[in-house]
Design a protein around this motif. Structure first.
Motif, PDB file in Angstrom:
ATOM      1  N   HIS A   1      65.728  16.047  26.175  1.00 35.12           N
ATOM      2  CA  HIS A   1      64.818  15.098  25.526  1.00 35.12           C
ATOM      3  C   HIS A   1      63.718  15.887  24.826  1.00 35.12           C
ATOM      4  CE1 HIS A   1      61.949  11.799  24.943  1.00 35.12           C
ATOM      5  NE2 HIS A   1      62.977  10.984  25.104  1.00 35.12           N
ATOM      6  N   PRO A   2      63.259  15.448  23.637  1.00 40.94           N
ATOM      7  CA  PRO A   2      62.245  16.202  22.888  1.00 40.94           C
ATOM      8  C   PRO A   2      60.916  16.369  23.617  1.00 40.94           C
ATOM      9  CG  PRO A   2      63.305  14.569  21.479  1.00 40.94           C
ATOM     10  CD  PRO A   2      63.777  14.296  22.875  1.00 40.94           C
ATOM     11  N   VAL A   3      60.578  15.482  24.535  1.00 38.01           N
ATOM     12  CA  VAL A   3      59.276  15.562  25.193  1.00 38.01           C
ATOM     13  C   VAL A   3      59.256  16.596  26.320  1.00 38.01           C
ATOM     14  CG1 VAL A   3      59.581  13.858  27.054  1.00 38.01           C
ATOM     15  CG2 VAL A   3      57.347  14.096  25.946  1.00 38.01           C
ATOM     16  N   LEU A   4      60.427  17.001  26.794  1.00 34.83           N
ATOM     17  CA  LEU A   4      60.485  17.859  27.980  1.00 34.83           C
ATOM     18  C   LEU A   4      59.840  19.237  27.800  1.00 34.83           C
ATOM     19  CD1 LEU A   4      63.962  16.940  29.506  1.00 34.83           C
ATOM     20  CD2 LEU A   4      61.702  16.434  30.425  1.00 34.83           C
ATOM     21  N   PRO A   5      59.971  19.920  26.667  1.00 34.99           N
ATOM     22  CA  PRO A   5      59.279  21.218  26.548  1.00 34.99           C
ATOM     23  C   PRO A   5      57.768  21.116  26.716  1.00 34.99           C
ATOM     24  CG  PRO A   5      60.993  21.044  24.890  1.00 34.99           C
ATOM     25  CD  PRO A   5      60.879  19.697  25.529  1.00 34.99           C
ATOM     26  N   ARG A   6      57.134  20.148  26.047  1.00 37.17           N
ATOM     27  CA  ARG A   6      55.683  19.989  26.178  1.00 37.17           C
ATOM     28  C   ARG A   6      55.303  19.585  27.593  1.00 37.17           C
ATOM     29  NH1 ARG A   6      53.805  15.704  23.344  1.00 37.17           N
ATOM     30  NH2 ARG A   6      55.797  15.078  22.493  1.00 37.17           N
ATOM     31  N   LEU A   7      56.073  18.677  28.148  1.00 42.61           N
ATOM     32  CA  LEU A   7      55.793  18.199  29.499  1.00 42.61           C
ATOM     33  C   LEU A   7      55.893  19.335  30.510  1.00 42.61           C
ATOM     34  CD1 LEU A   7      55.275  15.467  31.013  1.00 42.61           C
ATOM     35  CD2 LEU A   7      57.735  15.358  31.376  1.00 42.61           C
ATOM     36  N   THR A   8      56.888  20.196  30.343  1.00 42.32           N
ATOM     37  CA  THR A   8      57.096  21.302  31.280  1.00 42.32           C
ATOM     38  C   THR A   8      56.029  22.382  31.117  1.00 42.32           C
ATOM     39  OG1 THR A   8      59.467  20.847  31.278  1.00 42.32           O
ATOM     40  CG2 THR A   8      58.775  22.986  32.095  1.00 42.32           C
ATOM     41  N   LEU A   9      55.603  22.641  29.885  1.00 45.91           N
ATOM     42  CA  LEU A   9      54.514  23.602  29.667  1.00 45.91           C
ATOM     43  C   LEU A   9      53.237  23.131  30.357  1.00 45.91           C
ATOM     44  CD1 LEU A   9      53.378  26.131  28.245  1.00 45.91           C
ATOM     45  CD2 LEU A   9      52.880  24.660  26.257  1.00 45.91           C
ATOM     46  N   GLN A  10      52.959  21.839  30.247  1.00 47.34           N
ATOM     47  CA  GLN A  10      51.781  21.290  30.925  1.00 47.34           C
ATOM     48  C   GLN A  10      51.906  21.455  32.438  1.00 47.34           C
ATOM     49  OE1 GLN A  10      48.965  19.251  29.307  1.00 47.34           O
ATOM     50  NE2 GLN A  10      48.274  20.192  31.199  1.00 47.34           N
ATOM     51  N   ALA A  11      53.080  21.203  32.963  1.00 48.30           N
ATOM     52  CA  ALA A  11      53.293  21.338  34.407  1.00 48.30           C
ATOM     53  C   ALA A  11      53.146  22.790  34.850  1.00 48.30           C
ATOM     54  CB  ALA A  11      54.675  20.809  34.779  1.00 48.30           C
ATOM     55  N   PHE A  12      53.603  23.735  34.024  1.00 50.68           N
ATOM     56  CA  PHE A  12      53.448  25.157  34.341  1.00 50.68           C
ATOM     57  C   PHE A  12      51.968  25.509  34.529  1.00 50.68           C
ATOM     58  CE2 PHE A  12      52.309  29.365  32.830  1.00 50.68           C
ATOM     59  CZ  PHE A  12      53.133  30.201  33.561  1.00 50.68           C
ATOM     60  N   ALA A  13      51.125  25.046  33.619  1.00 54.12           N
ATOM     61  CA  ALA A  13      49.700  25.358  33.708  1.00 54.12           C
ATOM     62  C   ALA A  13      49.056  24.704  34.926  1.00 54.12           C
ATOM     63  CB  ALA A  13      48.986  24.913  32.428  1.00 54.12           C
ATOM     64  N   PHE A  14      49.430  23.465  35.209  1.00 57.66           N
ATOM     65  CA  PHE A  14      48.936  22.811  36.424  1.00 57.66           C
ATOM     66  C   PHE A  14      49.361  23.599  37.657  1.00 57.66           C
ATOM     67  CE2 PHE A  14      48.147  18.571  34.376  1.00 57.66           C
ATOM     68  CZ  PHE A  14      46.939  18.299  34.975  1.00 57.66           C
ATOM     69  N   ALA A  15      50.624  24.026  37.689  1.00 59.52           N
ATOM     70  CA  ALA A  15      51.142  24.739  38.858  1.00 59.52           C
ATOM     71  C   ALA A  15      50.405  26.054  39.074  1.00 59.52           C
ATOM     72  CB  ALA A  15      52.644  24.980  38.701  1.00 59.52           C
ATOM     73  N   ALA A  16      50.066  26.747  37.980  1.00 61.70           N
ATOM     74  CA  ALA A  16      49.351  28.015  38.110  1.00 61.70           C
ATOM     75  C   ALA A  16      47.990  27.822  38.770  1.00 61.70           C
ATOM     76  CB  ALA A  16      49.193  28.667  36.735  1.00 61.70           C
ATOM     77  N   LEU A  17      47.266  26.791  38.346  1.00 56.63           N
ATOM     78  CA  LEU A  17      45.952  26.547  38.947  1.00 56.63           C
ATOM     79  C   LEU A  17      46.084  26.034  40.378  1.00 56.63           C
ATOM     80  CD1 LEU A  17      42.903  26.382  38.847  1.00 56.63           C
ATOM     81  CD2 LEU A  17      43.118  24.117  37.772  1.00 56.63           C
ATOM     82  N   GLN A  18      46.964  25.067  40.593  1.00 59.31           N
ATOM     83  CA  GLN A  18      47.134  24.527  41.943  1.00 59.31           C
ATOM     84  C   GLN A  18      47.616  25.604  42.900  1.00 59.31           C
ATOM     85  OE1 GLN A  18      49.487  20.903  42.258  1.00 59.31           O
ATOM     86  NE2 GLN A  18      50.014  21.391  44.368  1.00 59.31           N
TER      87      GLN A  18
ATOM     88  N   SER B   1      65.818  19.636  38.454  1.00 56.90           N
ATOM     89  CA  SER B   1      65.879  21.029  38.906  1.00 56.90           C
ATOM     90  C   SER B   1      65.420  21.978  37.818  1.00 56.90           C
ATOM     91  CB  SER B   1      67.307  21.387  39.338  1.00 56.90           C
ATOM     92  OG  SER B   1      67.662  20.723  40.521  1.00 56.90           O
ATOM     93  N   GLY B   2      65.923  21.778  36.592  1.00 54.95           N
ATOM     94  CA  GLY B   2      65.564  22.663  35.497  1.00 54.95           C
ATOM     95  C   GLY B   2      64.095  22.599  35.149  1.00 54.95           C
ATOM     96  N   ALA B   3      63.559  21.394  35.035  1.00 52.02           N
ATOM     97  CA  ALA B   3      62.149  21.242  34.671  1.00 52.02           C
ATOM     98  C   ALA B   3      61.233  21.750  35.784  1.00 52.02           C
ATOM     99  CB  ALA B   3      61.857  19.773  34.359  1.00 52.02           C
ATOM    100  N   ILE B   4      61.574  21.432  37.033  1.00 50.30           N
ATOM    101  CA  ILE B   4      60.754  21.896  38.157  1.00 50.30           C
ATOM    102  C   ILE B   4      60.800  23.419  38.237  1.00 50.30           C
ATOM    103  CG2 ILE B   4      60.507  21.883  40.672  1.00 50.30           C
ATOM    104  CD1 ILE B   4      61.719  19.044  40.621  1.00 50.30           C
ATOM    105  N   LEU B   5      61.986  24.004  38.003  1.00 54.27           N
ATOM    106  CA  LEU B   5      62.115  25.456  38.069  1.00 54.27           C
ATOM    107  C   LEU B   5      61.157  26.115  37.081  1.00 54.27           C
ATOM    108  CD1 LEU B   5      65.405  27.457  38.206  1.00 54.27           C
ATOM    109  CD2 LEU B   5      63.585  28.143  36.684  1.00 54.27           C
ATOM    110  N   LEU B   6      61.125  25.610  35.848  1.00 50.49           N
ATOM    111  CA  LEU B   6      60.265  26.227  34.842  1.00 50.49           C
ATOM    112  C   LEU B   6      58.790  26.048  35.177  1.00 50.49           C
ATOM    113  CD1 LEU B   6      62.314  25.242  31.685  1.00 50.49           C
ATOM    114  CD2 LEU B   6      62.021  27.526  32.620  1.00 50.49           C
ATOM    115  N   CYS B   7      58.427  24.889  35.706  1.00 48.91           N
ATOM    116  CA  CYS B   7      57.018  24.721  36.072  1.00 48.91           C
ATOM    117  C   CYS B   7      56.687  25.555  37.306  1.00 48.91           C
ATOM    118  CB  CYS B   7      56.670  23.251  36.262  1.00 48.91           C
ATOM    119  SG  CYS B   7      56.798  22.580  37.920  1.00 48.91           S
ATOM    120  N   PHE B   8      57.680  25.803  38.165  1.00 45.48           N
ATOM    121  CA  PHE B   8      57.449  26.625  39.349  1.00 45.48           C
ATOM    122  C   PHE B   8      57.163  28.087  38.993  1.00 45.48           C
ATOM    123  CE2 PHE B   8      58.995  24.758  43.601  1.00 45.48           C
ATOM    124  CZ  PHE B   8      58.312  23.577  43.351  1.00 45.48           C
TER     125      PHE B   8
END
Length: 401
Positions: free
Chosen positions: A213-230, A346-353
């Motif tokens: 889905h086109p929204v997934l790259p942006r959504l996953t990048l945002q999750a990556f940054a949240f995960a780094a701080l959390q 799994s794929g999206a969580i992996l990238l944000c992890f």
């Protein structure tokens, strides 16, 4: 008779709480553990990074196992593996700690894709984000339990005793959800070949997930940054307060627990709000800007503030920095093909992890290199703010392009 989603939410919430309790027990007792074992206090960041690496390994290779054995069985297996990891850590053998951290992460890995598969199949669409957020509230709830239970037990009876309590709790909960297995694992595919889990093509699964889905790259990048701080906040807060501010382990554990409890409330409130706003990606970007600002305020002023103000700043940081996960997972599940929810999750969580993986290791290196604990916290806040602005800008361009 209870609705199917009630049993599904109960089981996934319980095991999410257990998984996080197991993962956070070691960072909570870290000041005592590292001192007894002769390790530098910041080395807990390496433990946290290896923990995340284990979760990433499951997300890469474990999705076929969810399909074969069923999501509930994988949640039970994860609790068992996490218990074995805590037992290895409690042995106090330094060379076993990396293995324990890795196994603990593999055990935590099923909570995302298995939980998403169960909830996506049962959650009413109009309350999907809220239900996913309730399930994800188990993450800070597990952390809060670690702060409230593991820290006092460690202070009174030793850090090994605290880890043993975690083992007993995890095994008891894995047994408790067994009666739900027939219902929640009804769609499992016992004929699914095990070799699929070890195929090299699994290495491309995360990038394939982003193409769904086109929204997934942006959504996953945002999750990556949240995960780094959390990941930075939750891996180092207790050790930072004890080492730099002279707090007792019980007091530091209490503040840590307050942050986690605020995260529980945040996931419920913001999940409810996201259901009504309808644009999860944009709302998460605004959420990220607020989280970065409040977390920076906690790091700069919280530990030295009067008791009530320090507590309020800690809770404000936890409320915002630890409340994004359910919104993220619900949006990933919503935009994914119905038969590929576990794979996409799994794929999206992996990238944000990757944020959870890299941030604690970078944090530990920065403390060793500069002697500053505040600097790496602020870098995490800055990263989240910059990414949130980029996601907002990208979303606006997509809407007008």
């Amino acid at each position: 008779m209870p609705r199917p989603w009630v049993a599904a939410l109960s089981a996934t919430l319980l095991m999410q709480t257990v998984g996080t309790f197991l993962s956070q027990a070691v960072p909570v007792v870290a000041p005592l553990m590292t001192a007894e074992l002769g390790l530098p206090p910041e080395s807990i960041g390496n433990f946290s990074s290896l923990n995340t690496l284990g979760a990433i390994l499951f997300l890469l290779f474990g999705t076929p196992l969810v399909a074969r054995f069923g999501p509930l069985r994988m949640l039970q297996g994860g609790a068992l593996l996490g218990s074995l990891a805590l037992a290895a850590a409690a042995g106090g053998v330094v060379w076993l700690l990396p293995l324990a951290a890795l196994l603990m992460g593999v055990g935590y890995g099923p909570t995302g894709p298995a939980g998403s598969r169960i909830l996506q199949a049962t959650a009413p669409p109009r309350h999907r984000v809220l239900i996913f957020s309730v399930k994800q509230a188990g993450a800070p709830a597990g952390g809060a339990l670690a702060g409230f239970i593991a820290a006092p037990i460690a202070a009174l009876y030793g850090w090994q005793a605290a880890l043993l309590v975690g083992i007993v709790v995890a095994l008891a909960c894995a047994v408790a959800i067994q009666p739900m297995r027939a219902t929640l694992d009804a769609e499992r595919d016992p004929a699914r070949p095990l070799r699929e889990a070890f195929a090299l093509k699994r290495l491309g699964a995360p990038l394939a997930a982003l193409r769904m889905h086109p929204v997934l790259p942006r959504l996953t990048l945002q999750a990556f940054a949240f995960a780094a701080l959390q990941g930075s906040l939750f891996s180092f807060t207790v050790t930072w307060l004890v080492q730099e501010h002279g707090a007792s382990l019980t007091a530091a554990g209490g503040l840590f627990a307050a942050m986690q409890l605020a995260g529980v409330v945040g996931r419920l409130v913001l999940g409810w709000a996201a259901d009504r706003l309808g644009d999860a990606t944009r709302s998460l970007a605004v959420h990220g800007l607020v989280a970065a600002a409040l977390s920076a305020a906690w790091v700069l002023a919280g530990p030295g503030a009067p008791g009530w103000l320090g507590l309020l700043l800690a809770m404000a940081s936890g409320f915002t920095a630890a409340s994004w996960n359910g919104i993220f997972l619900a949006e990933v599940a919503r935009v994914s093909p119905p038969d590929r929810v576990a794979e996409a999750s799994s794929g999206a969580i992996l990238l944000c992890f990757l944020g959870y993986l890299t941030a604690p290791a970078a944090f530990a290196w920065t403390v060793s290199a500069t002697g500053s604990w505040v600097l790496p916290f602020l870098v995490g806040c800055g990263l989240l703010a910059v990414v949130s602005l980029l996601v907002l800008w990208g979303g606006r361009r997509g809407a007008t392009g």
